[in-house]
Design an enzyme around this catalytic site. Structure first.
Site, mmCIF file in Angstrom:
data_model
loop_
_atom_site.group_PDB
_atom_site.id
_atom_site.type_symbol
_atom_site.label_atom_id
_atom_site.label_comp_id
_atom_site.label_asym_id
_atom_site.label_seq_id
_atom_site.Cartn_x
_atom_site.Cartn_y
_atom_site.Cartn_z
ATOM 1 N N ASN A 118 0.811 -1.223 0.000
ATOM 2 C CA ASN A 118 0.000 0.000 0.000
ATOM 3 C C ASN A 118 0.847 1.277 0.000
ATOM 4 O O ASN A 118 0.374 2.339 0.391
ATOM 5 C CB ASN A 118 -0.998 -0.012 1.165
ATOM 6 C CG ASN A 118 -0.318 -0.264 2.506
ATOM 7 O OD1 ASN A 118 0.883 -0.098 2.623
ATOM 8 N ND2 ASN A 118 -1.103 -0.652 3.505
ATOM 9 N N ARG A 257 2.949 6.329 11.944
ATOM 10 C CA ARG A 257 2.303 5.748 13.120
ATOM 11 C C ARG A 257 2.050 6.859 14.123
ATOM 12 O O ARG A 257 2.942 7.709 14.362
ATOM 13 C CB ARG A 257 3.180 4.673 13.776
ATOM 14 C CG ARG A 257 3.181 3.334 13.054
ATOM 15 C CD ARG A 257 1.805 2.653 13.046
ATOM 16 N NE ARG A 257 1.793 1.436 12.267
ATOM 17 C CZ ARG A 257 1.322 1.313 11.027
ATOM 18 N NH1 ARG A 257 0.810 2.361 10.400
ATOM 19 N NH2 ARG A 257 1.319 0.145 10.415
ATOM 20 N N GLN A 286 -5.722 2.648 18.303
ATOM 21 C CA GLN A 286 -6.775 2.580 17.284
ATOM 22 C C GLN A 286 -7.758 1.475 17.633
ATOM 23 O O GLN A 286 -7.303 0.387 17.960
ATOM 24 C CB GLN A 286 -6.139 2.353 15.904
ATOM 25 C CG GLN A 286 -5.325 3.540 15.455
ATOM 26 C CD GLN A 286 -4.762 3.398 14.046
ATOM 27 O OE1 GLN A 286 -4.021 4.257 13.600
ATOM 28 N NE2 GLN A 286 -5.079 2.336 13.338
ATOM 29 N N HIS A 310 -7.804 5.778 10.112
ATOM 30 C CA HIS A 310 -6.687 5.111 9.430
ATOM 31 C C HIS A 310 -7.192 4.418 8.159
ATOM 32 O O HIS A 310 -7.686 3.291 8.214
ATOM 33 C CB HIS A 310 -6.082 4.086 10.398
ATOM 34 C CG HIS A 310 -4.781 3.517 9.934
ATOM 35 N ND1 HIS A 310 -3.989 2.742 10.740
ATOM 36 C CD2 HIS A 310 -4.122 3.602 8.747
ATOM 37 C CE1 HIS A 310 -2.903 2.386 10.078
ATOM 38 N NE2 HIS A 310 -2.974 2.880 8.860
#
Ligand code: NAD
Length: 360
Positions: A118, A257, A286, A310
């Protein structure tokens, strides 16, 4: 084998959109395949605390699949005391910091991720975030939704990216791709800070200059994009002290992050105008709690917040790639074939990658 996957809940969206492969409902598209091979496959989104499905199923799990988007935190305690049979932890995506890698080494658990799956998705998101901060987009859009029209209130803090200095903290796959995408914007300079130098040809391709001192790097950038993994050397790195070295009024984009930055220090730096904006999609836990300061923090003019959940690395295109990549890692594991080297983070008690900190 028993394979356990922790995936985010897709709900109605996952039913309507089967390409949402990385969801609880669509199970990375591998459920039928695993069943046909005779494996037990358990998928859950329930990941917090000792009574969660994650922790209850972990003791006799052979292979764990997690994603960074809804991380199943495989802590040192879980690895050392609960995950008795675990041999392989796969990250369906990029970034395996939600696994205690040192504990994984102690137990000789292999941690593999779908490297590169990604990186374009994230690099595109970074460019978007840079533009939306520099051009003051979010307050402008909010004004329109409110029914107002006061151009000066937006324009007073809107700039062009042309002529600005942009630097990436960490210049691996994503950092480099961000610089590459910025070339046509005619920035004043493209900088990078990384303990690993780019190959000369890559530096030349994007016209980037390496700055070896972090404070010097920060003091030169109008825009800082953070693209390092989270490890002992980057956890809490962007704290109050470090922010004092940032050029006043700089914009920071962090899609790496959340825990690389200190949540209170960022909020305060934004509120004081030390930084003009902060954007990204990663949070120190998260899902982010409802009262996380990054949800609502603002600069003195009421803007400068480009935070999202996210999702930069979980576009439908990315999901296809990391679902395929997770299947490939499993296939190699079942067949006792070597993994693609770039996918291996730790194995046989050692770090296989150089990206998670400088080690002897
Ligand atoms: P990569 O391994 O290709 O590059 C990481 C770079 O960071 C390396 O060049 C490494 O030398 C450098 N680095 C490490 N520690 C450093 C330090 N202390 N100071 C300076 N440089 C340092 O990784 P990548 O594919 O570019 O991904 C980077 C990170 O981005 C991932 O580890 C992950 O945390 C994050 N990520 C986020 C998303 C998302 O959806 N938001 C998706 C993919 C990756």
């Amino acid at each position: 084998m028993k394979i356990l996957a922790i995936l985010y809940k897709g709900g109605k969206a996952a039913v309507e959109e089967p390409r949402l492969l990385g969801t609880l409902e669509n199970k990375l598209g591998i459920a039928d395949w695993l069943k046909s091979l005779g494996h037990e496959f358990i998928v859950t989104d329930d990941k917090e605390g000792p009574d969660s499905v994650f922790q209850k199923e972990l003791p006799d799990t052979d292979v764990l699949i997690t994603t960074p988007f809804h991380p199943g935190y495989l802590t040192g305690d879980l690895i050392l005391n609960k995950a008795k049979k675990l041999k392989l932890a796969i990250t369906a995506g990029v970034g395996s910091d939600h696994v205690d890698l040192n504990a994984a080494n102690e137990k000789k658990i292999t941690v593999a991720e779908v490297t590169g799956s990604n990186v374009v998705s994230v690099a595109e998101h970074v460019v978007m975030d840079i533009l939306l901060l520099v051009r003051n987009f979010v307050p402008a859009h909010e004004m329109i939704e409110r029914g107002d029209w006061v151009v000066a209130d937006i324009a007073r803090n809107a700039f062009d990216l042309e002529g600005k200095v942009v630097g990436t903290l960490g210049c691996g796959r994503i950092g480099f791709r961000v610089l590459k995408r910025l070339v046509p914007f005619d920035c004043k300079e493209l900088l990078y800070y990384d303990y690993a130098a780019l190959p000369a040809a890559a530096e030349k391709e994007v016209g980037a200059r390496r700055v070896e001192d972090l404070h010097e790097f920060l003091g030169q950038c109008d825009v800082i994009t953070i693209n390092t993994p989270l490890h002992e050397g980057t956890r809490g790195l962007v704290n109050k002290e470090l922010l004092s070295h940032v050029k006043k009024g700089a914009w920071i984009v962090n899609t790496a992050r959340g825990a690389i930055a200190d949540r209170i220090a960022i909020k305060e730096a934004l509120a004081s105008g030390q930084i003009n904006g902060y954007a990204g999609d990663v949070w120190d836990v998260q899902p982010a709690p409802k009262d996380h300061p990054w949800r609502t923090m603002k600069n003195p003019l009421g803007g400068g917040n480009g935070m999202t959940p996210h999702y930069s690395g979980t576009t439908l295109d990315a999901q296809r790639r990391y679902a395929e990549g997770a299947r490939d890692i499993l296939e190699r594991w079942f067949n006792n074939e070597p993994q693609i080297p770039a996918n291996v983070i730790v194995a046989n008690g050692e770090y296989a990658t150089k990206a998670y900190g400088q080690r002897k």
